[in-house]
Design a protein around this motif. Structure first.
Motif, PDB file in Angstrom:
ATOM      1  N   ASN A 315      -5.003   4.645 -96.234  1.00  0.00           N
ATOM      2  CA  ASN A 315      -5.165   5.774 -95.332  1.00  0.00           C
ATOM      3  C   ASN A 315      -3.879   6.558 -95.150  1.00  0.00           C
ATOM      4  O   ASN A 315      -3.726   7.283 -94.177  1.00  0.00           O
ATOM      5  N   LEU A 316      -2.967   6.395 -96.092  1.00  0.00           N
ATOM      6  CA  LEU A 316      -1.609   6.913 -95.900  1.00  0.00           C
ATOM      7  C   LEU A 316      -1.575   8.443 -95.836  1.00  0.00           C
ATOM      8  O   LEU A 316      -0.711   9.024 -95.171  1.00  0.00           O
ATOM      9  N   HIS A 317      -2.519   9.089 -96.509  1.00  0.00           N
ATOM     10  CA  HIS A 317      -2.508  10.560 -96.549  1.00  0.00           C
ATOM     11  C   HIS A 317      -2.671  11.180 -95.165  1.00  0.00           C
ATOM     12  O   HIS A 317      -2.340  12.326 -94.957  1.00  0.00           O
ATOM     13  N   ASN A 318      -3.182  10.397 -94.205  1.00  0.00           N
ATOM     14  CA  ASN A 318      -3.390  10.935 -92.857  1.00  0.00           C
ATOM     15  C   ASN A 318      -2.177  10.799 -91.964  1.00  0.00           C
ATOM     16  O   ASN A 318      -2.214  11.175 -90.801  1.00  0.00           O
ATOM     17  N   LEU A 319      -1.116  10.239 -92.491  1.00  0.00           N
ATOM     18  CA  LEU A 319       0.015   9.877 -91.637  1.00  0.00           C
ATOM     19  C   LEU A 319       1.178  10.846 -91.781  1.00  0.00           C
ATOM     20  O   LEU A 319       1.491  11.296 -92.881  1.00  0.00           O
ATOM     21  N   ASN A 320       1.821  11.112 -90.660  1.00  0.00           N
ATOM     22  CA  ASN A 320       3.019  11.947 -90.670  1.00  0.00           C
ATOM     23  C   ASN A 320       4.200  11.043 -90.294  1.00  0.00           C
ATOM     24  O   ASN A 320       4.220  10.482 -89.208  1.00  0.00           O
ATOM     25  N   VAL A 321       5.131  10.880 -91.216  1.00  0.00           N
ATOM     26  CA  VAL A 321       6.244   9.962 -90.967  1.00  0.00           C
ATOM     27  C   VAL A 321       7.513  10.754 -90.676  1.00  0.00           C
ATOM     28  O   VAL A 321       7.853  11.687 -91.400  1.00  0.00           O
ATOM     29  N   GLU A 322       8.198  10.373 -89.604  1.00  0.00           N
ATOM     30  CA  GLU A 322       9.396  11.127 -89.191  1.00  0.00           C
ATOM     31  C   GLU A 322      10.658  10.279 -89.269  1.00  0.00           C
ATOM     32  O   GLU A 322      10.625   9.070 -89.030  1.00  0.00           O
ATOM     33  N   TRP A 323      11.745  10.966 -89.585  1.00  0.00           N
ATOM     34  CA  TRP A 323      13.045  10.298 -89.739  1.00  0.00           C
ATOM     35  C   TRP A 323      14.087  10.973 -88.870  1.00  0.00           C
ATOM     36  O   TRP A 323      14.032  12.181 -88.654  1.00  0.00           O
ATOM     37  N   SER A 324      15.053  10.187 -88.436  1.00  0.00           N
ATOM     38  CA  SER A 324      16.178  10.747 -87.697  1.00  0.00           C
ATOM     39  C   SER A 324      17.087  11.493 -88.672  1.00  0.00           C
ATOM     40  O   SER A 324      17.344  11.003 -89.772  1.00  0.00           O
ATOM     41  N   PRO A 325      17.598  12.668 -88.271  1.00  0.00           N
ATOM     42  CA  PRO A 325      18.518  13.375 -89.173  1.00  0.00           C
ATOM     43  C   PRO A 325      19.895  12.722 -89.216  1.00  0.00           C
ATOM     44  O   PRO A 325      20.720  13.060 -90.057  1.00  0.00           O
ATOM     45  N   GLU A 326      20.154  11.803 -88.309  1.00  0.00           N
ATOM     46  CA  GLU A 326      21.494  11.192 -88.258  1.00  0.00           C
ATOM     47  C   GLU A 326      21.750  10.299 -89.465  1.00  0.00           C
ATOM     48  O   GLU A 326      20.933   9.438 -89.783  1.00  0.00           O
TER      49      GLU A 326
END
Ligand code: AMP
Ligand code: GLY
Length: 423
Positions: A315-326
């Motif tokens: 189901n990965l296509h439904n996911l929004n993954v966020e990262w720290s810019p640091e």
């Protein structure tokens, strides 16, 4: 949820810390874990390759999700065995993990699907391997086909060295059956980048880039190690290069594996060389990197358990993954003698003086008579994030001054390339 993490190094400590942040998680077990992991999880006296022991524990203790750190249990088929019993487990199947377990398999796959990599040949006969040396010329790289704990790759500048490497791998069997075949390949020059991605066999979510420091001494001198430090992101890994890697390496590979009947689910780790002639794949790993994980996961803002469940459920296509810019850096503190024979049992002091914003991931530690002592070659990894690399590096190195154990050695130049953006 009740989680079981398999493994006991710095990578697994970073995994345990991140998993603990998830509101879904109630209890974490780690087999075998280490002294640092025992602060966030209950450590179990089960080896990471004791698949029957792990399976028995998971069944009896209602484990909802098992996460596999190291490559050996993956290539032994831990995922298939857990799934056969109806258990949820994060990682590739035995067939899919062969992308790391056999260099011959992964090179042949890359050739068949036109994924950029060094020119090579695979040999099962030692005399044919030696004859090929004339054709490929020096320098070249001689690789044992199977798993060799990161030691099965020999970069050879003289034909004599290459002959010796072939003898050691194929005749002396210094890596056992891992040396039944050798891969001989063209030597590539450039800077290495590790690109890890989550994939459910269809969708791909790349993580942030990282760079390892493989040699033991400053300025990339001395023998190879498991990794003496890492930083993330890698400034030389541009948006343009990333686009190429995404389409020409990651997407092609995931598609190729599916086409070969080896649907790949888990973390796909592409070890890349940025050469003057473009990006080439050095190797694939079937898991998180160590120490890359110690700089990548601290930057992850999305719930890791949610990502892993999406991979398992395709189901990965439904996911929004966020990262720290640091940016993040990790400096590994190793035992005296590492990567050769090293000391164990040295008392570690100063861990209580580390500021809370710095994470010390334990690689090789244990508790003896109530004290934390060294038990492995790579003992600790000190990770710091900062507004920029300068800040992250200052924080990491200042924290290291507080830590002490007899014989402690570490590189003083981790992240220097990120500061200078040098090739
Ligand atoms: P591998 O396990 O195949 O990634 O190899 C381990 C390390 O050996 C890599 O991280 C590189 O530093 C080095 N290496 C592997 N293949 C090559 C190559 N074709 N040319 C130059 N260095 C290589
Ligand atoms: N850092 C190299 C590896 O995990 O294989």
């Amino acid at each position: 949820m009740r989680i079981l993490i398999v493994g006991g190094g710095g990578r697994e400590h970073a995994l345990a810390v991140k998993i603990k942040e998830s509101p879904k998680v109630k209890e974490i077990f780690c087999a075998p874990g280490n002294a640092g992991i025992s602060q966030v999880a209950q450590c179990l006296d089960i080896a990471s390759e004791d698949i029957d022991g792990l399976l028995d524990f998971a069944l009896k203790n209602d484990i909802d999700l098992t996460i596999v750190g190291p490559e050996a249990p993956l290539t032994m088929g831990i995922v298939d065995k857990f799934q056969d019993k109806g258990l949820r487990i994060f990682g590739p199947s035995k067939l899919a993990a062969e992308i790391e377990g056999s260099k011959a398999f992964s090179k042949n796959l890359m050739k068949k699907y036109q994924i950029p990599t060094a020119q090579y040949m695979v040999f099962t006969e030692e005399n044919e391997a030696k004859a090929y040396l004339k054709e490929i010329g020096m320098p070249c790289v001689v690789k044992a086909d199977g798993l060799a704990a990161g030691k099965g790759v020999m970069v050879c500048f003289e034909e004599e060295e290459a002959i010796q490497a072939i003898n050691e791998i194929m005749l002396d069997k210094c890596f056992g059956s891992a040396g039944n075949k050798v891969v001989i390949e063209e030597y590539l020059e450039g800077q290495e980048v590790s690109m890890l991605a989550f994939t459910d066999g269809k969708a791909i979510i790349p993580m942030v880039s990282a760079q390892d420091h493989k040699r033991i001494f400053d300025n990339d001198q001395g023998p190879n190690t498991g990794g003496m430090g890492a930083y993330s992101p890698t400034p030389i890994y541009t948006e343009e290069i990333h686009e190429f890697v995404l389409t020409e390496v990651l997407e092609k590979t995931v598609k190729a594996m599916a086409q070969e009947g080896r649907r790949y689910k888990g973390v796909l780790y592409a070890g890349l060389m940025l050469t003057a002639k473009g990006v080439k794949v050095l190797e694939f790993n079937a898991r998180f990197g160590d120490p890359e994980t110690q700089v990548v996961l601290p930057r992850l803002k999305t719930d890791l358990v949610e990502i892993m469940e999406a991979v398992i459920d395709e189901n990965l296509h439904n996911l929004n993954v966020e990262w720290s810019p640091e940016p993040a850096v990790c400096v590994v503190l190793a035992a005296k003698g590492y990567p050769g024979e090293y000391e164990k049992g040295q008392i570690i002091t100063g861990l209580d003086q580390i500021p809370p914003e710095v994470q010390v991931f334990h690689g090789g530690t244990t508790i003896k008579d109530g004290q934390i002592v060294t038990s492995g070659g790579r003992v600790l990894g000190v990770t710091a994030l900062g507004q920029d690399f300068q800040g992250a590096l200052e924080l990491a190195y200042k924290s290291i001054e507080k830590i002490h154990f007899s014989g402690m050695q570490y590189r003083k130049d981790i992240g220097r390339k990120a500061l200078k953006k040098v090739l």
